[in-house]
Each structure stands twice: as C-alpha cells, then as structure tokens.
Design a protein around this motif. Structure first.
Motif, PDB file in Angstrom:
ATOM      1  N   TYR A  41      -0.176   0.549   1.545  1.00  0.00           N
ATOM      2  CA  TYR A  41       0.378  -0.355   0.546  1.00  0.00           C
ATOM      3  C   TYR A  41       0.179  -1.784   1.045  1.00  0.00           C
ATOM      4  O   TYR A  41       0.477  -2.102   2.202  1.00  0.00           O
ATOM      5  CB  TYR A  41       1.867  -0.088   0.329  1.00  0.00           C
ATOM      6  N   PRO A  78      -0.390  -1.305  -4.616  1.00  0.00           N
ATOM      7  CA  PRO A  78       0.383  -2.554  -4.645  1.00  0.00           C
ATOM      8  C   PRO A  78       1.764  -2.352  -4.037  1.00  0.00           C
ATOM      9  O   PRO A  78       2.284  -1.226  -3.980  1.00  0.00           O
ATOM     10  CB  PRO A  78       0.469  -2.881  -6.144  1.00  0.00           C
ATOM     11  N   SER A  79       2.372  -3.430  -3.602  1.00  0.00           N
ATOM     12  CA  SER A  79       3.685  -3.341  -2.960  1.00  0.00           C
ATOM     13  C   SER A  79       4.745  -2.788  -3.907  1.00  0.00           C
ATOM     14  O   SER A  79       5.752  -2.243  -3.461  1.00  0.00           O
ATOM     15  CB  SER A  79       4.108  -4.716  -2.450  1.00  0.00           C
TER      16      SER A  79
END
Length: 322
Positions: free
Chosen positions: A136, A293-294
């Motif tokens: 991530y 994605p975070s």
C-alpha cells in the motif's frame, strides 16, 4: 462493533505494526551518513578506542544489505504458549547523491505460532508498507521531508542528547571472525543500563512533551530494576573499523510490584542481531508492483489482524479498565 471490540482491534493493529517499525528504524539507522570511506589500521587499537572508531566509521556506510533478527521471550504469558515472538527483516539499502535513503525490506513476524509477512519500501521519496503480500502506498504526508543529513545517524542521536559510546563498559577483544567475507575484530562488552535509560530520558525530554518527564522517569526506573543482564557483541572490520555485525542479549525479571499489571509476565529475554554485508556495493531497489492506495490500507490491517486472532485476549487485557 462494541467499544471493547474496537479497543481490541486497535491494540492488535498496534502490536502488528510495531515490529515492522522497529525493523525499519534499525535498518535505516544502520545506513549511517553520506559517502563510504575506509581507514587503515596501522596501529593496534585498544578495545575502547576501537569501539569509538567503529561508531564514527560506521556513519560512512551508504549502501549494502541488512539482516535483522529479533527474538523476544516472555515468561508467564499463557497466550504465547511458551513460544517466543520473533521478527526477521532483510533487504538492500542505498543512499543517493542527494542523501535520500532507498530500501526494500521484507519482514516475517511470528507470534504464538501465527506468522505474517510484512514489508517496507522507500523508493523515489515514496513509502510503501506491505501486509500479507499486498503493498500500500502511504500518503504524501507520511513521506520524510529530509533524510538523516550529512552528519549521519550519530548526528541525529547527538541532537537528541544520545551518546551510544557511553552505553558500553569494559569492552575487550575476544578474537577475529569472518562476517560476509570480511575479517572483523570481535569485541564484547557489558551494557550500562543506567546510561542507556538516561539518554532515552533525554530524548523524550527533547521532544518537549508536556508532563512526559515524570511518567518517563518512573517507567525507565522500573525498566532498570527489571534488567538483570545486558551484553553486546560487536564485529568491526579490521581494515576499515566499520561495524559488520551487532548482537545484543538482555535478560529481565519483572518486579513483583508490577507483575499484576502485565498479565502474569514474570521475566524473559531479548536477543537482537544485526548483520551488514555488501557495503559500498550498488543495490537494485525498485518500487513494489501494483501498490494499492492508502485508502485500502485498513483492509490489509484487518486481514493481518485475523491471523493473530488467538492473541485477542492478550492484547485486549485490561481494555475493560480503559
């Protein structure tokens, strides 16, 4: 989800992330400062002088491979089933001409028979964390704005009031040993726990945390009374005095006054081994493929938590009391 359940999940996530943070910090600290230099050992140095030279010379490391192993044994914790908590971290690191560190670390954590694979990558000023094989990308706000600087790791420690050279007592040379194809001097010494904890107290005070002083002092005093022995073995290059291997062994016994607060913990041991190889050699470090994605990081954390479900009662012990 109940409030107690939320607290349990938060504590378990914290338990899972801390070992990776420890491994990443140790690896980055090992990278030292800028440039790689060597010095000639034309005169046989005394043990104390050799220790001093090793701390200074190791700031010159700019690339290589790091391998870190942590073994924590906690006696009296039933949920661990008499098994140690282990962490193994390995991978390349390299400092660019702009003094920016890149690294690709793979980690394995084992707790009570449950194992998880973690990772930490720093590439092109971006950070990535790996959980269970999926990486991530962390948000830009978590990216370090600057590296350690030309003064290296020792400069950062000095700024915090920390002087590792005062942590060792009675160093002496016990012989030579081969570490990754390099001939090293093997030194052993005792660790001055009082000096170590005093420096840590200074580091906390330097953060300016309001009200942290008294609490930290009490906690460190308790830690000092618990540690029964602490020894370090250092393997430093014969020709360049750069540390190639560092072993730390600590034994501790929990004071009776604190036993009730730590879920039956009576004592244990901590072993930390760090080995550096391929120093000065170019390393291939690339960003992970297809990072998520975070915003999806929480999904990975929950998946990791499920692997340590048997430890729920351990990490949530005391949650009923806040």
């Amino acid at each position: 989800m109940s409030r107690a359940g939320s607290a349990s999940r938060f504590k378990l996530r914290r338990l899972a992330v801390v070992p990776l943070a420890v491994g990443a910090a140790a690896a980055i600290a090992a990278c030292g400062g800028s440039g790689h230099t060597t010095t000639s050992a034309t005169v046989k140095a005394s043990p104390a002088s050799l220790v001093s030279q090793s701390f200074s010379a190791s700031d010159a490391i700019n690339s290589g491979q790091v391998a870190l192993a942590v073994k924590l044994k906690l006696d009296g914790i039933a949920q661990l089933g008499s098994k140690p908590i282990t962490l193994d971290v390995s991978g390349p690191f390299e400092r660019s001409a702009g003094n920016q560190i890149s690294t690709d670390l793979a980690a394995t954590v084992s707790i009570a028979g449950s194992t998880a694979n973690l990772g930490f990558d720093a590439v092109d000023k971006k950070l990535y964390v790996g959980l269970g094989g999926t990486f991530y990308e962390l948000p830009a706000s978590t990216t370090p704005k600057s590296s350690l600087g030309a003064s290296g790791a020792s400069g950062v420690l000095s700024a915090l009031g920390i002087n590792p050279q005062t942590w060792l007592t009675d160093p002496h040379i016990v012989g030579t040993a081969d570490v990754g194809g390099v001939t090293t001097e093997h030194l052993t010494a005792q660790v001055d726990i009082a000096n170590v904890l005093n420096d840590l107290s200074k580091a906390v005070a330097s953060t300016g945390s309001t009200g942290a002083g008294a609490t930290t002092s009490n906690a460190l005093s308790l830690v000092e009374s618990a540690i029964t022995s602490a020894q370090v073995d250092i393997y430093t290059g014969v020709t360049d005095h750069i540390v190639r291997k560092f072993d730390l062994a600590i034994d501790f016994t929990v004071p009776q006054i604190a036993a009730a607060a730590v879920d039956g913990l009576t004592g244990g041991s901590l072993n930390l081994d760090v080995t550096l190889t391929q120093l000065g050699q170019s390393q291939t470090i690339t960003a992970p493929a297809n990072p998520q994605p975070s915003s999806k990081l929480l999904n990975g954390v929950f998946a990791l938590e499920s692997q340590f479900g048997s430890l729920a009662s351990l990490v949530s012990g005391g949650s009923s009391g806040g």
